[in-house]
Write a protein that holds these residues in place. Structure first.
Motif, PDB file in Angstrom:
ATOM      1  N   THR B 174       0.818  -1.220   0.000  1.00 34.31           N
ATOM      2  CA  THR B 174       0.000   0.000   0.000  1.00 34.31           C
ATOM      3  C   THR B 174       0.849   1.266   0.000  1.00 34.31           C
ATOM      4  N   ARG B 175       2.018   1.173   0.629  1.00 37.55           N
ATOM      5  CA  ARG B 175       2.845   2.374   0.691  1.00 37.55           C
ATOM      6  C   ARG B 175       3.759   2.519  -0.516  1.00 37.55           C
ATOM      7  N   MET B 176       3.823   1.446  -1.330  1.00 42.70           N
ATOM      8  CA  MET B 176       4.813   1.470  -2.413  1.00 42.70           C
ATOM      9  C   MET B 176       4.388   2.338  -3.588  1.00 42.70           C
ATOM     10  N   PHE B 177       3.085   2.498  -3.798  1.00 43.74           N
ATOM     11  CA  PHE B 177       2.643   3.214  -4.995  1.00 43.74           C
ATOM     12  C   PHE B 177       2.434   4.688  -4.703  1.00 43.74           C
ATOM     13  N   ASN B 178       3.497   5.296  -4.303  1.00 47.30           N
ATOM     14  CA  ASN B 178       3.527   6.727  -4.063  1.00 47.30           C
ATOM     15  C   ASN B 178       4.421   7.313  -5.150  1.00 47.30           C
ATOM     16  N   GLY B 179       3.995   8.441  -5.744  1.00 49.13           N
ATOM     17  CA  GLY B 179       4.705   8.971  -6.899  1.00 49.13           C
ATOM     18  C   GLY B 179       6.200   9.113  -6.692  1.00 49.13           C
ATOM     19  N   GLY B 180       6.575   9.756  -5.605  1.00 52.97           N
ATOM     20  CA  GLY B 180       7.992   9.969  -5.345  1.00 52.97           C
ATOM     21  C   GLY B 180       8.752   8.675  -5.168  1.00 52.97           C
ATOM     22  N   VAL B 181       8.115   7.748  -4.482  1.00 53.24           N
ATOM     23  CA  VAL B 181       8.777   6.463  -4.249  1.00 53.24           C
ATOM     24  C   VAL B 181       8.977   5.734  -5.566  1.00 53.24           C
ATOM     25  N   VAL B 182       7.960   5.803  -6.450  1.00 55.28           N
ATOM     26  CA  VAL B 182       8.034   5.047  -7.693  1.00 55.28           C
ATOM     27  C   VAL B 182       9.175   5.547  -8.565  1.00 55.28           C
ATOM     28  N   TRP B 183       9.256   6.876  -8.772  1.00 52.77           N
ATOM     29  CA  TRP B 183      10.287   7.311  -9.715  1.00 52.77           C
ATOM     30  C   TRP B 183      11.683   7.156  -9.139  1.00 52.77           C
ATOM     31  N   ARG B 184      11.812   7.370  -7.824  1.00 46.71           N
ATOM     32  CA  ARG B 184      13.132   7.159  -7.245  1.00 46.71           C
ATOM     33  C   ARG B 184      13.508   5.681  -7.264  1.00 46.71           C
ATOM     34  N   GLY B 185      12.487   4.835  -7.104  1.00 45.17           N
ATOM     35  CA  GLY B 185      12.746   3.399  -7.221  1.00 45.17           C
ATOM     36  C   GLY B 185      13.212   3.031  -8.611  1.00 45.17           C
ATOM     37  N   CYS B 186      12.621   3.662  -9.631  1.00 44.76           N
ATOM     38  CA  CYS B 186      13.041   3.362 -11.005  1.00 44.76           C
ATOM     39  C   CYS B 186      14.485   3.810 -11.229  1.00 44.76           C
ATOM     40  N   VAL B 187      14.847   4.967 -10.699  1.00 44.57           N
ATOM     41  CA  VAL B 187      16.229   5.438 -10.841  1.00 44.57           C
ATOM     42  C   VAL B 187      17.186   4.462 -10.170  1.00 44.57           C
ATOM     43  N   TYR B 188      16.808   4.029  -8.976  1.00 43.90           N
ATOM     44  CA  TYR B 188      17.669   3.098  -8.265  1.00 43.90           C
ATOM     45  C   TYR B 188      17.754   1.767  -9.006  1.00 43.90           C
ATOM     46  N   THR B 189      16.634   1.392  -9.683  1.00 42.30           N
ATOM     47  CA  THR B 189      16.653   0.169 -10.487  1.00 42.30           C
ATOM     48  C   THR B 189      17.705   0.259 -11.581  1.00 42.30           C
ATOM     49  N   THR B 190      17.759   1.400 -12.267  1.00 41.42           N
ATOM     50  CA  THR B 190      18.762   1.530 -13.331  1.00 41.42           C
ATOM     51  C   THR B 190      20.168   1.409 -12.771  1.00 41.42           C
ATOM     52  N   LEU B 191      20.400   2.054 -11.645  1.00 43.96           N
ATOM     53  CA  LEU B 191      21.734   1.952 -11.040  1.00 43.96           C
ATOM     54  C   LEU B 191      22.058   0.488 -10.698  1.00 43.96           C
ATOM     55  N   MET B 192      21.064  -0.171 -10.150  1.00 41.92           N
ATOM     56  CA  MET B 192      21.271  -1.564  -9.750  1.00 41.92           C
ATOM     57  C   MET B 192      21.534  -2.444 -10.963  1.00 41.92           C
ATOM     58  N   ILE B 193      20.801  -2.178 -12.048  1.00 41.64           N
ATOM     59  CA  ILE B 193      20.986  -2.986 -13.259  1.00 41.64           C
ATOM     60  C   ILE B 193      22.394  -2.777 -13.811  1.00 41.64           C
ATOM     61  N   ILE B 194      22.852  -1.525 -13.810  1.00 44.24           N
ATOM     62  CA  ILE B 194      24.199  -1.258 -14.322  1.00 44.24           C
ATOM     63  C   ILE B 194      25.230  -2.020 -13.491  1.00 44.24           C
ATOM     64  N   GLY B 195      25.051  -1.954 -12.181  1.00 43.17           N
ATOM     65  CA  GLY B 195      25.998  -2.648 -11.316  1.00 43.17           C
ATOM     66  C   GLY B 195      26.009  -4.140 -11.548  1.00 43.17           C
ATOM     67  N   LYS B 196      24.831  -4.716 -11.766  1.00 42.93           N
ATOM     68  CA  LYS B 196      24.784  -6.166 -11.927  1.00 42.93           C
ATOM     69  C   LYS B 196      25.249  -6.585 -13.308  1.00 42.93           C
ATOM     70  N   LEU B 197      25.010  -5.724 -14.312  1.00 41.70           N
ATOM     71  CA  LEU B 197      25.477  -6.058 -15.659  1.00 41.70           C
ATOM     72  C   LEU B 197      26.993  -6.134 -15.701  1.00 41.70           C
ATOM     73  N   ALA B 198      27.644  -5.454 -14.753  1.00 37.66           N
ATOM     74  CA  ALA B 198      29.104  -5.455 -14.742  1.00 37.66           C
ATOM     75  C   ALA B 198      29.676  -6.844 -14.547  1.00 37.66           C
ATOM     76  N   CYS B 199      28.862  -7.772 -14.030  1.00 39.99           N
ATOM     77  CA  CYS B 199      29.337  -9.150 -13.898  1.00 39.99           C
ATOM     78  C   CYS B 199      29.729  -9.736 -15.248  1.00 39.99           C
ATOM     79  N   GLY B 200      29.079  -9.268 -16.303  1.00 44.33           N
ATOM     80  CA  GLY B 200      29.350  -9.827 -17.620  1.00 44.33           C
ATOM     81  C   GLY B 200      30.683  -9.409 -18.191  1.00 44.33           C
TER      82      GLY B 200
END
Lengths: 56, 372
Positions: B174-200
């Motif tokens: 219920t608390r996750m679908f807050n506008g600010g949380v969503v977009w900051r979560g998406c930004v953090y997702t990109t950072l996380m994806i970049i970090g994990k892609l580095a394994c390759g």
């Protein structure tokens, strides 16, 4: 890692070196000691037991 | 014990004995580690490693070996008639089907899920994966088989549902679908994806530049046959570097690729410094993107212990949750897409029989055998 975090939670407020260092050192020691124990205790013991079984 | 059928001798051959011994080792390790103050998962890993080392790296009694071999063959023969009716290479239906059948039959698939495959492989060796399974097939008292017999079912039916349910219940939907949380979560997702892609990065392979090959060749490669062209020697050092990072896959790949290069050296002239292929690193990186359970475990542990999120009403925890969730969804989708493209490419080029074996190779059959 998990142990460090749960230790942090237990000692809320104060941050001591023991909370981080102890899990690391213990796991390091465990990782070193287990292969050594396997090589120098379990392997001779197994060979001994095998010999004993063969002789019987 | 005074004779081969003595009590001690028989006791040592029973799989119950092995079960109790393995369980005792596991419990001892976990207890010791917890009291000493480290994480018990690590102790469990060490216990498993020690047990499988004892199975394979220690000389065993001759009688024990003979007994175990007989037992294994017995299981194999039982399984061959059981698996004859099953669709080949499909494990899941077999285990599901057999859990609903009578108890006598129920034990065998659990005893050797790897054995279903090894049996199939003995009839018809299709892929290298089956060959590996055959060489790895263990005796009936090994840690792997004991685990499959006694622990797999409770693990699958009881512990896994509990684990996933506990994770699901701890999600603050219920608390996750807050506008600010969503977009900051998406930004953090990109950072996380970049970090994990580095394994390759470890699987990136380059053709060495020509001056380096020329300087290396007289020293290191002078023993090679004169028939092998510069193309063959070009990729070898780079691949040797890759082989150190991931030995079982990489050595097979090296062999496959070097043979492929031998065939294809007539077709192409390599450009020095060129990237050989981006697909291996892409697949490994994307597969790593999907792995986030432990991160979730740690973040939820931190949340329950009130380490993070006091400052912003638990927002930090929500961001981490968003990132892990999105990564878990995105990773498999991308891996599937890349693998499908790779499959179509290799099919297309195997028809034309061109130099592309070098670039697409057959490494993907080792990297992701489930898909092909």
């Amino acid at each position: 890692m998990v142990q460090v975090i749960s230790n942090l939670g237990i000692e809320s407020g104060s941050f001591k070196a023991v909370t981080v260092v102890r899990p690391l050192l213990v796991s390091l020691a465990l990782g070193v000691m287990v292969p050594i124990a396997c090589r120098y205790a379990v392997l001779p013991l197994t060979v001994l037991v095998n010999q004993w079984r063969q002789n019987q | 014990m005074n004779h081969p059928n003595g009590l001690t001798s028989r006791l040592l051959l029973e799989d119950y004995t092995a079960f109790f011994a393995h369980t005792a080792i596991l419990v001892a390790f976990i207890t010791g580690a917890t009291y000493a103050g480290t994480f018990n998962l690590f102790a469990a890993y060490l216990a498993g490693a020690a047990i499988s080392w004892w199975d394979s790296g220690v000389p065993h009694d001759v009688r024990h070996v003979a007994h175990v071999r007989k037992k294994t063959e017995h299981q194999l023969s039982n399984l061959s008639c059981a698996s004859a009716t099953l669709p080949r290479g499909d494990e899941k239906p077999s285990s599901d089907r057999n859990t609903h059948s009578d108890p006598a039959e129920q034990r065998q698939p659990a005893k050797g899920t790897s054995r279903v495959q090894s049996n199939g492989a003995s009839c018809k060796p299709r892929t290298s994966r089956n060959v590996i399974q055959v060489s790895r097939s263990k005796d009936a008292n090994s840690g792997e088989v004991i685990f499959e017999t006694y622990y797999t079912q409770p693990l699958r039916r009881l512990l896994k549902p509990f684990f996933f349910a506990s994770i699901g219940f701890s999600l603050p939907i219920t608390r996750m679908f807050n506008g600010g949380v969503v977009w900051r979560g998406c930004v953090y997702t990109t950072l996380m994806i970049i970090g994990k892609l580095a394994c390759g990065i470890w699987l990136l392979r380059f053709e060495l530049p020509s001056w380096l090959i020329r300087s290396v060749k007289p020293n290191r490669l002078k023993f090679r046959s004169s028939s092998s062209s510069p193309t063959t020697t070009a990729g070898e050092p780079a691949e040797a570097a890759g082989a150190t990072s991931d030995p079982p896959v990489a050595t097979q790949r090296t062999r496959a690729n070097s043979s492929a290069k031998l065939q294809d050296s007539t077709h192409q002239i390599p450009q020095p410094g060129k990237l050989v292929s981006l697909y291996p690193s892409t697949i490994v990186g994307c597969a790593m993107v999907a792995r986030g359970e432990i991160g979730f475990l740690i973040s939820s542990l931190a949340e329950t212990n009130d380490i993070v999120g006091e400052n912003a009403g638990g927002e930090l925890f929500l961001l981490v949750t968003w990132a892990i969730m999105l990564c878990t969804i995105i990773g498999p989708v991308v891996v599937g897409a890349v693998a499908r493209r790779l499959k179509s490419l290799s099919e297309k080029h195997s028809a034309t029989d061109r130099r592309d074996v070098l670039e697409y190779g057959d490494w993907h059959k080792q990297v992701c055998p489930m898909m092909f």
